[in-house]
Design an enzyme around this catalytic site. Structure first.
Site, PDB file in Angstrom:
ATOM      1  N   PHE A   1       5.110   3.062 -25.733  1.00 32.83           N
ATOM      2  CA  PHE A   1       6.142   2.862 -24.721  1.00 32.83           C
ATOM      3  C   PHE A   1       7.506   3.137 -25.365  1.00 32.83           C
ATOM      4  CE2 PHE A   1       8.586   0.024 -21.632  1.00 32.83           C
ATOM      5  CZ  PHE A   1       8.487   0.935 -20.590  1.00 32.83           C
TER       6      PHE A   1
ATOM      7  N   THR B   1     -11.827 -23.533  13.675  1.00 34.24           N
ATOM      8  CA  THR B   1     -12.092 -22.995  12.338  1.00 34.24           C
ATOM      9  C   THR B   1     -13.320 -23.675  11.738  1.00 34.24           C
ATOM     10  OG1 THR B   1     -10.610 -24.530  11.164  1.00 34.24           O
ATOM     11  CG2 THR B   1      -9.623 -22.515  12.066  1.00 34.24           C
ATOM     12  N   ASP B   2     -13.628 -24.863  12.183  1.00 31.32           N
ATOM     13  CA  ASP B   2     -14.859 -25.518  11.734  1.00 31.32           C
ATOM     14  C   ASP B   2     -16.091 -24.761  12.242  1.00 31.32           C
ATOM     15  OD1 ASP B   2     -15.917 -27.983  10.316  1.00 31.32           O
ATOM     16  OD2 ASP B   2     -17.009 -28.076  12.215  1.00 31.32           O
TER      17      ASP B   2
ATOM     18  N   ASN C   1       1.533  -6.549 -16.605  1.00 32.23           N
ATOM     19  CA  ASN C   1       1.595  -6.192 -18.022  1.00 32.23           C
ATOM     20  C   ASN C   1       1.599  -7.500 -18.804  1.00 32.23           C
ATOM     21  OD1 ASN C   1       2.071  -5.129 -20.514  1.00 32.23           O
ATOM     22  ND2 ASN C   1       3.777  -3.814 -19.896  1.00 32.23           N
TER      23      ASN C   1
ATOM     24  N   GLN D   1       2.108   2.506 -16.158  1.00 34.44           N
ATOM     25  CA  GLN D   1       2.096   3.424 -15.012  1.00 34.44           C
ATOM     26  C   GLN D   1       1.216   4.643 -15.285  1.00 34.44           C
ATOM     27  OE1 GLN D   1       4.828   1.813 -16.088  1.00 34.44           O
ATOM     28  NE2 GLN D   1       6.448   1.710 -14.520  1.00 34.44           N
TER      29      GLN D   1
ATOM     30  N   ARG E   1       1.030  -0.146 -29.469  1.00 36.06           N
ATOM     31  CA  ARG E   1       1.137  -1.535 -29.039  1.00 36.06           C
ATOM     32  C   ARG E   1      -0.195  -1.990 -28.436  1.00 36.06           C
ATOM     33  NH1 ARG E   1       4.233  -1.601 -23.096  1.00 36.06           N
ATOM     34  NH2 ARG E   1       2.877  -0.038 -22.144  1.00 36.06           N
TER      35      ARG E   1
ATOM     36  N   HIS F   1       2.039  -9.243 -21.677  1.00 38.03           N
ATOM     37  CA  HIS F   1       2.699  -8.854 -22.917  1.00 38.03           C
ATOM     38  C   HIS F   1       2.128  -9.570 -24.141  1.00 38.03           C
ATOM     39  CE1 HIS F   1       5.560  -7.027 -20.198  1.00 38.03           C
ATOM     40  NE2 HIS F   1       5.875  -8.187 -19.668  1.00 38.03           N
TER      41      HIS F   1
ATOM     42  N   LYS G   1     -10.380 -19.598   8.824  1.00 34.92           N
ATOM     43  CA  LYS G   1     -10.784 -20.543   7.788  1.00 34.92           C
ATOM     44  C   LYS G   1     -10.751 -19.834   6.441  1.00 34.92           C
ATOM     45  CE  LYS G   1     -12.644 -24.843   7.901  1.00 34.92           C
ATOM     46  NZ  LYS G   1     -12.068 -25.856   8.798  1.00 34.92           N
TER      47      LYS G   1
END
Lengths: 299, 299, 299, 299
Positions: free
Chosen positions: B159, B57-58, B252, B226, B176, B254, B12
């Site tokens: 970067f 699942t109940d 990332n 990284q 940045r 941006h 569930k």
């Protein structure tokens, strides 16, 4: 058969714009989601395919970024007013400009117990909303709001003595969880935002939600969401003379006492089923009495 | 033609369960989103429509609520272990139980400067994750994590010096915005969670994200996502001896410097376009050297 | 303390790319959502901030658009293979490239009963998935799938004779609604996709979901979602020799018989409450027996 | 200070209700998402915490399910009218009831070329909307609409000759992709829905979107989204005498020609970047001329 254009409007939605402003090492990060709209005499665009009156929505987007370079994004009211003015100037056929600016909440990350100069995380509380309405040749008005303001209390909320009909199965309670995600909007007694009024507006974007959330917390005599909504509105108008009305939309985010009886267990307000749908919706506008109320105009 | 059942699993998802515990006036609110899964010998269910081995699942859902009444939800590791045990007990055909518990962040609302006893709002930071894996007849293991941990820094990130080929247009930068929403998971040196280990695990659910977010903030020599990811992992393993590995998935997000040149404007890292898609994705696992690493098992 | 990078991966997600190809007046519209990933020796990137081995994720994005200009997007397998090859070529440190391409379903709008040459609407059925895995120096393999394939049947589904324990309250039924949104993936007996195999793969992207949905419909002896899942897998393997295994994830989207008894009304399978959460999850892989099964490798 | 309740409204949202009706072997599946609202004299609820005038939103939910048992869900207008009547009857303080019913599109799965008797999949096209407004003591009115109606054309759309100012960079084009997800609403010349009018309304829920989508397709002289929007409205009013006005909200879902020039490639309307945000928004209402227009009341 003949038909006509009864109304129209166009603009750009979802203009996501951030600015970084530097007070020495301390950076200020502003993050906006902007919608702009124009209305006016654009019938030829629709009926004849004549684009000469059209300011493209791409140009509206560019205008937002360009004016953010000129005026920054720290004050949504200032930036929004400049955008509204500029759009009317650039588009003669437009009679009204509207700019909605939602500021996303960011707060400084605490590192070693101190707020960091240039690292942020999402703040608690919701988005702060500024709406600029600018009719051509008139001063712009500003209204304000907040959305996504989620609060929950684990006691101090009751719900009983309501109508019982053949389709009523809800058990009465004097003690329940009350949870909601508030969407609020409010109008100012003096709606003209000269640039010098912007700081006051910015302050209220912080203070008004703080006021109504505090009242949500302290109102332990709550008989219903409606009852608390009204108290929240009254508290906001009492604490902030600048407001002439405030509207709320408050979904009732049900936390249902889990039915453990089939398992032979009691459940003294201990375990709850959290549900999404369906949900109650309570809406209300609280307005100040007297002459200023005449100007109240919940959108 | 003949075919066979090569693997199967059932359970569930989305069991939303909250509890209120009372320390006098001070309420503790716990809010969980639980997934449970069973694996084992269920071939007859698939191939012959024989449901006799099936725990519905109940019933799994009901088990979560019932055990929350017995054990509370304050400790996800304790509740999760009890659920795993019970599911194996109730379902003889199952050989493995897995329980994933995500705790939603709530913090006390501040009213008049003090944390309120029974009113809450969503906290900053993301969801705290606990995973219990219980093979039949063996001790359960716990692993942990966090998701939705959003952080952004407005400087201290570069970067450049990457490969340039015929499809490269990205401009190099020494300054940045770096923004991400961290999903992290980690394993413990000693993965057996006896009940007495649960408090340590709960503490680390708070502390590990605080550690790696702080390193995100202070790593102003970042040459890439990284590079920062690795520093975050190293910091987490250095600060918390209990961890043997930590994995990150860091999109990332941006923030692209708005190109204002067509408008005759400069843009000295002032105005940014916030984008959703596409987004970079950086994933990495940092593991402790030496014998304990042998037990590292990023999922 | 010493630590190391145990694994890592990077790439771009959410590359949304469409192409229009023209067969005279008849336009072919292809709409893809592409993810790309590289793995290999990128330790220096993480540990020393040395970006010289990095092919930027922005370049990966550009590569997708450029190669779509060369090869079109009509065949995801062809485009994906070209992207994988190119990424390995452009990034010497990478040892493996993976490209996932989801094709969004569009169908021609019918106008006056005829499929329109250049107007489209979303088709029924879900997204068609192609995965290219390319280890350096080896042939690429392709696997396939579909997600978002929603189906519902109003009868022909039972669920009873399961375990009853103290937490079981679910009533047994011989007639219920069964609804699910299938996510499927499959592998090919001969997994090498030379360009000449692409058309076969494209055909199977259409046919395999049609096969398993038809079996969902006709399997009126269903004793459980598991039972039908197995039948769907068996039908897919029986009809399509090219497949060696097929995996399904099938949420059980519960439609619960509304309890109208408190209102004094019966409810002979007439009115249902549609729920989102919690939901059951049934997963299973069906594989062909014999030597080809050795190559079965559900991801 | 004194304040008052200026307006209020309450109800239930997200009531998800499905019915199965049986014409022999052929099942009819209806799937609704219902919102209900009441307005009236509820001031004491807000200001004094007096719940005696309140019909609980849970009872509203129960009312929907109970009346679906009596009237079925095949006709949203009939079910919605019965719900509105009943809510006013059960809640004396209410002066107005509103019921919004969205019907989710399902179509029969084709198996061996024939529509299946009891298996369904989501149909193309969007949700069909019915709104019932019932003032106490008056006849209910119905208005209608559709949302999520997504269409895309790969040619036959131009955009040029617009205003160019200093913030305009958008290139003009005589050939572009035009894509949108239409939200439409319309009013009827005779807005009173007696039960015998419901079939006509149900028919128009199918036919009106088909009409305006066909016009979207055939309008190959499109100079703008506005231009096509007007044509779609005109076509709907021309084809369906029952309508007195129709409103559209049409986001411009931009497909931007990929800029491949940096890669030394041309791009003759072949490869496009599909974007989510920002997006243009075009809104307009087309109304019939003459006396019936007086009753036009776009919500």
């Amino acid at each position: 058969m003949s038909v006509h254009l009864a109304s129209d409007r166009f603009g750009k939605s979802g203009v996501r714009l951030a600015t970084v402003e530097r007070d020495g090492d301390r950076h200020v990060f502003s993050d906006l989601d902007i919608d702009v709209r124009l209305e006016g005499d654009f019938e030829a665009v629709h009926t004849r395919g004549d684009n000469s009156p059209v300011l493209t929505t791409d140009t509206m987007r560019g205008t937002c970024y360009a004016l953010a370079r000129h005026y920054g994004a720290r004050s949504p009211a200032t930036l929004g007013s400049r955008i509204a003015e500029r759009l009317l100037e650039a588009c003669p056929a437009a009679s009204h400009a509207r700019v909605d600016l939602a500021r996303l909440p960011w707060e400084r990350l605490a590192v070693d117990g101190a707020p960091h100069t240039h690292t942020f995380r999402p703040g608690p509380g919701g988005r702060q909303l500024t709406t600029i309405r600018q009719p051509r040749g008139q001063a712009p008005t500003v209204s304000a709001g907040a959305d996504g303001v989620r609060v929950l209390k684990t006691t101090g909320s009751a719900f009983d003595s309501y109508i019982k009909d053949e389709y009523t199965t809800l058990p009465e309670t004097r003690d329940r969880i009350m949870a909601t995600t508030v969407a609020a909007s409010w109008g100012y007694v003096d709606p003209l935002v000269a640039d010098h009024a912007a700081p006051e507006h910015e302050r209220l974007l912080d203070e008004v939600p703080a006021t109504f959330c505090a009242r949500f917390a302290t109102h332990d005599e709550s008989e219903s969401v409606q009852h608390t909504l009204y108290e929240m509105g009254e508290a906001a108008l009492a604490a902030h003379d600048e407001l002439t009305w405030i509207s709320f939309r408050m979904p009732n985010e049900h936390h249902i006492l889990a039915d453990l009886e089939p398992y032979g267990l009691d459940n003294p307000n201990h375990v709850f089923v959290v549900t999404d749908r369906p949900y109650g919706v309570i809406e209300g506008t609280i307005a100040r009495d007297g002459p200023s109320a005449a100007r109240a105009e919940p959108a």
